[in-house]
Scaffold this motif. Structure first.
Motif, PDB file in Angstrom:
ATOM      1  N   TRP A  49      -7.903   5.441  -1.687  1.00 45.13           N
ATOM      2  CA  TRP A  49      -8.712   4.580  -0.772  1.00 45.13           C
ATOM      3  C   TRP A  49      -7.930   3.367  -0.455  1.00 45.13           C
ATOM      4  N   GLU A  50      -7.151   2.455  -1.296  1.00 48.71           N
ATOM      5  CA  GLU A  50      -6.422   1.699  -0.754  1.00 48.71           C
ATOM      6  C   GLU A  50      -5.265   1.827   0.006  1.00 48.71           C
ATOM      7  N   LEU A  62       2.064   1.503  -3.721  1.00 46.22           N
ATOM      8  CA  LEU A  62       0.803   2.234  -4.092  1.00 46.22           C
ATOM      9  C   LEU A  62       0.903   3.591  -4.252  1.00 46.22           C
ATOM     10  N   ASP A  65      -6.463  -5.143   7.154  1.00 42.62           N
ATOM     11  CA  ASP A  65      -7.817  -5.214   6.280  1.00 42.62           C
ATOM     12  C   ASP A  65      -7.253  -6.105   5.120  1.00 42.62           C
ATOM     13  N   ARG A  89       0.928  -1.183   0.021  1.00 43.42           N
ATOM     14  CA  ARG A  89      -0.029  -0.025   0.133  1.00 43.42           C
ATOM     15  C   ARG A  89       0.728   1.156  -0.020  1.00 43.42           C
ATOM     16  N   ASP A 148      -8.505   6.119  -6.204  1.00 50.82           N
ATOM     17  CA  ASP A 148      -8.680   4.498  -6.125  1.00 50.82           C
ATOM     18  C   ASP A 148      -7.405   4.370  -5.022  1.00 50.82           C
ATOM     19  N   ILE A 149      -6.215   4.638  -5.391  1.00 50.06           N
ATOM     20  CA  ILE A 149      -4.930   4.420  -4.636  1.00 50.06           C
ATOM     21  C   ILE A 149      -5.165   5.125  -3.363  1.00 50.06           C
ATOM     22  N   ARG A 192      -5.534   3.111 -13.040  1.00 49.92           N
ATOM     23  CA  ARG A 192      -6.273   3.186 -11.378  1.00 49.92           C
ATOM     24  C   ARG A 192      -6.104   5.031 -11.525  1.00 49.92           C
ATOM     25  N   PRO A 207      -7.647  -8.217   1.722  1.00 47.22           N
ATOM     26  CA  PRO A 207      -8.673  -8.712   0.804  1.00 47.22           C
ATOM     27  C   PRO A 207      -8.736 -10.220   0.539  1.00 47.22           C
ATOM     28  N   ARG A 234      -6.532   2.155   3.836  1.00 48.38           N
ATOM     29  CA  ARG A 234      -6.985   1.023   4.471  1.00 48.38           C
ATOM     30  C   ARG A 234      -5.933   0.342   5.608  1.00 48.38           C
TER      31      ARG A 234
END
Length: 78
Positions: free
Chosen positions: A65-66, A45, A73, A42, A62-63, A58, A75, A69
């Motif tokens: 938000w990821e 990213l 969390d 993360r 989007d990045i 992307r 996935p 996290r």
């Protein structure tokens, strides 16, 4: 009777917690490694430039938000 057996019989621990200590330690170690890997990915990213994000399809949103996290969390929910 040793204290380990007494504790297991007295408190009725869940089956997962009755596993031998090395097994529990191994599981905990793997979970910590997974969380560390997620946090590293993360961060990478979040460090990508807009051109790189465009290349992988992307958006910055989007990045963000990821990247925001929490590390736990997962996935994949291993």
């Amino acid at each position: 009777m040793n204290m380990h057996k007494v504790a297991l019989q007295s408190f009725h621990l869940p089956k997962a917690l009755r596993a031998p200590a090395p097994g529990l330690l191994r599981q905990a170690w793997h979970k910590l490694q997974r969380w560390n890997e997620l946090a590293r990915q993360r961060r990478q990213l979040a460090a990508l430039g807009d051109d790189m994000l465009k290349d992988i399809g992307r958006s910055r949103a989007d990045i963000e938000w990821e990247a925001n996290r929490p590390f736990w969390d997962d996935p994949d929910r291993q």
